[in-house]
Motif scaffolding. Structure first.
Motif, PDB file in Angstrom:
ATOM      1  N   VAL A 232       0.789  -1.126   0.152  1.00 13.93           N
ATOM      2  CA  VAL A 232      -0.045   0.064   0.029  1.00 13.93           C
ATOM      3  C   VAL A 232       0.883   1.088  -0.026  1.00 13.93           C
ATOM      4  N   SER A 233       1.878   1.337   0.922  1.00 14.56           N
ATOM      5  CA  SER A 233       2.744   2.536   0.810  1.00 14.56           C
ATOM      6  C   SER A 233       3.499   2.611  -0.332  1.00 14.56           C
ATOM      7  N   GLN A 234       3.817   1.307  -0.864  1.00 11.67           N
ATOM      8  CA  GLN A 234       4.506   1.776  -2.370  1.00 11.67           C
ATOM      9  C   GLN A 234       3.599   2.127  -3.435  1.00 11.67           C
ATOM     10  N   THR A 235       2.247   2.474  -3.126  1.00 13.70           N
ATOM     11  CA  THR A 235       1.296   2.608  -3.833  1.00 13.70           C
ATOM     12  C   THR A 235       0.975   1.538  -5.118  1.00 13.70           C
ATOM     13  N   ASN A 236       1.304   0.273  -4.828  1.00 13.09           N
ATOM     14  CA  ASN A 236       1.008  -0.945  -5.472  1.00 13.09           C
ATOM     15  C   ASN A 236      -0.590  -1.283  -5.049  1.00 13.09           C
ATOM     16  N   TRP A 237      -1.374  -0.477  -5.295  1.00  9.88           N
ATOM     17  CA  TRP A 237      -2.846  -0.848  -4.643  1.00  9.88           C
ATOM     18  C   TRP A 237      -3.557  -2.601  -5.223  1.00  9.88           C
ATOM     19  N   GLY A 238      -3.314  -2.446  -6.627  1.00  6.52           N
ATOM     20  CA  GLY A 238      -3.867  -3.663  -7.126  1.00  6.52           C
ATOM     21  C   GLY A 238      -3.106  -4.971  -6.312  1.00  6.52           C
ATOM     22  N   PHE A 239      -2.032  -4.983  -6.222  1.00  8.81           N
ATOM     23  CA  PHE A 239      -1.284  -6.146  -5.794  1.00  8.81           C
ATOM     24  C   PHE A 239      -1.783  -6.072  -4.271  1.00  8.81           C
ATOM     25  N   ALA A 240      -1.710  -5.265  -3.580  1.00  9.46           N
ATOM     26  CA  ALA A 240      -2.200  -5.061  -2.242  1.00  9.46           C
ATOM     27  C   ALA A 240      -3.545  -5.667  -2.042  1.00  9.46           C
ATOM     28  N   ALA A 241      -4.491  -5.362  -2.916  1.00 11.57           N
ATOM     29  CA  ALA A 241      -5.857  -5.702  -2.795  1.00 11.57           C
ATOM     30  C   ALA A 241      -5.797  -7.273  -3.090  1.00 11.57           C
ATOM     31  N   ALA A 242      -5.086  -7.751  -4.003  1.00 10.01           N
ATOM     32  CA  ALA A 242      -5.020  -9.199  -4.435  1.00 10.01           C
ATOM     33  C   ALA A 242      -4.945  -9.951  -3.180  1.00 10.01           C
ATOM     34  N   ILE A 243      -3.636  -9.470  -2.460  1.00 10.79           N
ATOM     35  CA  ILE A 243      -3.105 -10.063  -1.375  1.00 10.79           C
ATOM     36  C   ILE A 243      -4.514 -10.113  -0.193  1.00 10.79           C
ATOM     37  N   SER A 244      -5.079  -8.987  -0.029  1.00 11.40           N
ATOM     38  CA  SER A 244      -6.073  -8.801   0.813  1.00 11.40           C
ATOM     39  C   SER A 244      -7.097  -9.809   0.750  1.00 11.40           C
ATOM     40  N   ILE A 245      -7.446  -9.843  -0.799  1.00  7.06           N
ATOM     41  CA  ILE A 245      -8.265 -10.931  -0.880  1.00  7.06           C
ATOM     42  C   ILE A 245      -8.120 -12.509  -0.813  1.00  7.06           C
ATOM     43  N   VAL A 246      -6.834 -12.749  -1.046  1.00  5.57           N
ATOM     44  CA  VAL A 246      -6.102 -13.855  -0.586  1.00  5.57           C
ATOM     45  C   VAL A 246      -6.458 -14.310   0.712  1.00  5.57           C
ATOM     46  N   LEU A 247      -6.025 -13.353   1.717  1.00  7.34           N
ATOM     47  CA  LEU A 247      -6.104 -13.461   3.244  1.00  7.34           C
ATOM     48  C   LEU A 247      -7.646 -13.463   3.567  1.00  7.34           C
ATOM     49  N   LEU A 248      -8.464 -12.791   2.971  1.00  9.03           N
ATOM     50  CA  LEU A 248     -10.015 -13.118   3.318  1.00  9.03           C
ATOM     51  C   LEU A 248     -10.498 -14.096   2.941  1.00  9.03           C
ATOM     52  N   GLY A 249     -10.117 -14.785   1.761  1.00  3.87           N
ATOM     53  CA  GLY A 249     -10.499 -16.018   1.434  1.00  3.87           C
ATOM     54  C   GLY A 249     -10.167 -17.044   2.309  1.00  3.87           C
ATOM     55  N   ALA A 250      -8.798 -16.943   2.570  1.00  2.00           N
ATOM     56  CA  ALA A 250      -8.210 -18.214   3.336  1.00  2.00           C
ATOM     57  C   ALA A 250      -8.740 -18.079   4.700  1.00  2.00           C
ATOM     58  N   THR A 251      -9.055 -16.990   5.419  1.00  2.00           N
ATOM     59  CA  THR A 251      -9.868 -16.916   6.502  1.00  2.00           C
ATOM     60  C   THR A 251     -11.127 -17.329   6.442  1.00  2.00           C
ATOM     61  N   LEU A 252     -11.869 -16.833   5.326  1.00  2.00           N
ATOM     62  CA  LEU A 252     -13.228 -17.563   5.269  1.00  2.00           C
ATOM     63  C   LEU A 252     -13.447 -19.031   5.109  1.00  2.00           C
ATOM     64  N   LEU A 253     -12.423 -19.327   4.371  1.00  4.72           N
ATOM     65  CA  LEU A 253     -12.396 -20.861   4.114  1.00  4.72           C
ATOM     66  C   LEU A 253     -12.220 -21.887   5.463  1.00  4.72           C
ATOM     67  N   VAL A 254     -11.131 -21.419   6.259  1.00  2.00           N
ATOM     68  CA  VAL A 254     -10.677 -21.854   7.534  1.00  2.00           C
ATOM     69  C   VAL A 254     -12.208 -21.761   8.417  1.00  2.00           C
ATOM     70  N   LEU A 255     -13.061 -20.660   8.283  1.00  2.00           N
ATOM     71  CA  LEU A 255     -14.193 -20.319   9.213  1.00  2.00           C
ATOM     72  C   LEU A 255     -15.242 -21.329   8.710  1.00  2.00           C
ATOM     73  N   VAL A 256     -15.473 -21.571   7.359  1.00  2.00           N
ATOM     74  CA  VAL A 256     -16.384 -22.531   6.737  1.00  2.00           C
ATOM     75  C   VAL A 256     -16.181 -24.004   7.402  1.00  2.00           C
ATOM     76  N   LEU A 257     -14.914 -24.195   7.068  1.00  2.00           N
ATOM     77  CA  LEU A 257     -14.625 -25.714   7.200  1.00  2.00           C
ATOM     78  C   LEU A 257     -14.609 -25.995   8.757  1.00  2.00           C
ATOM     79  N   VAL A 258     -14.258 -25.009   9.639  1.00  2.00           N
ATOM     80  CA  VAL A 258     -14.196 -25.361  11.288  1.00  2.00           C
ATOM     81  C   VAL A 258     -15.545 -25.328  11.542  1.00  2.00           C
ATOM     82  N   ARG A 259     -16.534 -24.418  11.140  1.00  2.00           N
ATOM     83  CA  ARG A 259     -17.954 -24.451  11.351  1.00  2.00           C
ATOM     84  C   ARG A 259     -18.582 -25.592  10.994  1.00  2.00           C
TER      85      ARG A 259
END
Lengths: 273, 350
Positions: A232-259
């Motif tokens: 984000v601070s290097q202003t590479n927002w697209g890449f930062a957004a992609a990593i955020s999506i990966v992080l969100l996706g992985a978290t949700l996946l674990v959430l669904v599996l454990v639930r």
């Protein structure tokens, strides 16, 4: 009708402050300006990012499980105390949460450092000659993160445990169950829901951790949030957004599996009885 | 009822926010806040307001390149004058997010040297990434005077720290490997030069106790005895030494950096912004007052005539120190940070 109307501000707030920003994050990660998977390919094909991804998952899982193992007995202990004593014990659990995470992280540096309290005491006692390296290790990250997360787990477990009718335990004992059996057969299944919820909350919060690994960890202990902030601070927002999506996706996946797994478990328990 | 109240609250909030942003006779300055912000308030902001009647709304900001990008993307510029570090400046300047400055109105008398006056920014202050040395940890009769010494773990045992980023460290590695400070960027511009810098860093990597990420960390580690030698920002070490910790600055091979001030493109207060920049940069007495409170001197001519000698000796642009260092090339890093940062991240995790 009026009831539904009163929900509107809440829905509007969530929509404006949560759904729309998350939507923009998705748009940033996937369009540049036309649809592209370039950012995701970059994430998956560069060894460093995948390594950080796995270590983020690992750190969060370990922290969540350690919190469960340490926090559940504490919550159980507090619930078993006379009601008049519980608020004070909960107060003790909550006090650290009111201190800034940054201040607590720096305090761990003072405790774990080469000339820190632990090393000084061990040297003074003659147990070691040379200071042990504790600061700037993965262990230091675990210790500090568990300390920061523990109150959250205890509070979640505690509130679900207080809802358990204590006379059920007494009934089990009267029916001839040993204290251990009464706990295992009655208390544990009833408090499992709260414990799993608490563990998941700790896991989710850990996935986004940032300050502790940066200040207390070694060079390999970076987590995904550190990479996102750097991009984000290097202003590479697209890449930062992609990593955020990966992080969100992985978290949700674990959430669904454990639930899913825990629902099956609870269902299974119910059928067995 | 509830909706109506919410709307009233929202409208009121919006009106108040707009009121602050567009008040007459004020400028918004995006600074660093903290101790530095306090000093600036006393030396620049308040006297400027007293003289001109223009209020300075100073903000504590970080990640300014990102914020500037957001303002340009959204088309809503909320800062007038902004402070920028070298990378932020390079990013903002190459991306065209800064307004051109008219130096004939900012510095009509020529108080500033030409190198302080860039088309879209001014160099308001300077700082340096230097080597800080715990003098009580040095081997008897030895002095650590160069990056080559820093790499020499046989002669100089003890904990070491460096910042977790390629900027500075690639330069330090090349200097330790024998490259003259003036040639650093010529070498670093080539693939072989970059390989050479990383190969040299391989040598020191196992001996680095910690890779710091925030400016307060090296200070903390030096005072706790966690490390004996580390890169650090000069002002922090001056402060640490004044608190009685036996630390010293070694200027040899330090990386001088500029702190820029610029006007954000799209600001509605370009004229008052320039007036404030002029006030900050062009008066040697005022600049000296600032530099003696925080050792980050500006570029105005005659600055050191107004600073006591022993204080001046602690500053990166003092004639005794300036020649020992190299100047961090903001444009080189603006263009090369992306790939070198990726390589750095791979390297640090190896």
């Amino acid at each position: 009708m009026t009831k539904r109307l009163t929900l509107l501000p809440g829905i509007a707030l969530i929509g404006m402050l949560f759904l729309i920003p998350v939507g923009i994050v998705f748009q940033q990660g996937l369009f540049d300006p036309v649809f592209t998977t370039e950012h995701f390919v970059r994430f998956a094909t560069r060894g460093a990012y995948m390594r950080i991804f796995w270590s983020t998952l690992q750190i969060s899982t370990v922290v969540a499980l350690v919190c469960l193992l340490v926090g559940y007995p504490i919550a159980y202990f507090i619930v078993r105390q006379p009601p008049a004593r519980r608020p004070f014990l909960m107060f003790l659990v909550l006090v650290p949460m009111w201190m800034s995470i940054l201040a607590r992280t720096y305090s761990w540096m003072v405790v774990l450092g080469k000339e820190g309290i632990i090393n000084q005491s061990l040297i003074w006692l003659g147990l070691i000659d040379e200071p042990i390296k504790m600061l700037f290790t993965t262990g230091a990250v675990y210790v500090a993160m568990v300390q920061i997360m523990l109150p959250i787990l205890i509070v979640t477990c505690f509130s679900s445990m207080t809802e358990i009718d204590q006379s059920l335990l007494r009934a089990a004992r009267i029916m001839g169950a040993s204290p251990r059996k009464a706990f295992r057969e009655v208390f544990l299944p009833l408090s499992a829901e709260g414990a799993i919820t608490g563990t998941l909350i700790v896991f989710i919060l850990s996935m986004g951790f940032f300050i502790v690994p940066a200040l207390l960890g070694g060079r390999r202990d970076a987590m995904l949030a550190n990479v996102i902030s750097g991009q984000v601070s290097q202003t590479n927002w697209g890449f930062a957004a992609a990593i955020s999506i990966v992080l969100l996706g992985a978290t949700l996946l674990v959430l669904v599996l454990v639930r899913g797994a825990s629902a099956k478990l609870v269902h299974h328990q119910e059928e067995a009885h | 009822m509830t909706i109506k109240t919410t709307f009233t609250a929202l409208t009121l909030g919006a009106t108040l926010a707009a009121g602050t942003a567009w008040a007459d006779g004020s400028i918004t300055y995006a600074g660093s806040g903290g101790g530095l912000g306090q000093v600036m308030k006393g030396v620049f902001d308040d006297p400027f307001t007293a003289e001109t009647g223009i209020a300075v709304n100073a903000l504590a900001t970080s990640d300014r390149a990102s914020a500037l990008k957001a303002m340009q993307v959204a088309g809503k510029v909320t800062w007038d004058v902004t402070e920028l570090n070298p990378i932020e400046y390079a990013t903002a300047s190459l991306s065209g997010w800064l307004a051109p400055l008219d130096w004939s109105t900012i510095d009509p008398s020529g108080a500033l040297p030409e190198e302080a006056k860039l088309p879209d920014a001014g160099i308001a202050a300077t700082f340096s990434t230097i080597m800080a040395v715990r003098t009580d940890e040095l081997p008897d009769g030895k002095q650590m005077t160069s990056w080559a010494n820093f790499w020499d773990v046989e002669t100089f045992p003890g904990g070491r720290a460096l910042q977790n980023q390629p900027i500075d460290n690639l330069e330090f590695a090349l200097i330790a490997d024998g490259v003259a400070p003036v040639d650093v960027y010529t070498v670093l511009a080539t693939a072989e030069g970059q390989d050479r810098a990383f190969a040299k860093l391989d040598e020191i990597k196992p001996h680095i106790t910690a890779w710091w990420t925030a400016g307060a960390q090296p200070v903390q580690m030096l005072s706790d005895g966690e490390v004996a030698y580390t890169s650090a920002w000069n002002g922090r070490i001056t402060k640490l030494a004044s608190e009685g910790v036996p630390v010293e600055i070694n200027w040899n091979g330090g990386g001088i950096k500029a702190s820029y001030v610029a006007i954000v493109k799209g600001s509605e207060n370009v004229e008052t912004g320039q007036q404030f920049i002029s006030y900050m940069m062009t008066n040697p007495e005022r600049a000296a007052q600032f530099a003696s409170m925080v050792p980050y001197p500006g570029m105005v001519k005659g600055l050191y005539d107004h600073i006591p000698a022993e204080k001046g000796a602690m500053m990166p642009t003092h004639p005794d120190n300036v020649g020992k260092q190299f100047v961090t090339d903001a444009v080189f890093w603006g263009k090369n940070l992306g790939p070198l940062k990726e390589r750095w991240e791979d390297w640090i995790l190896e």
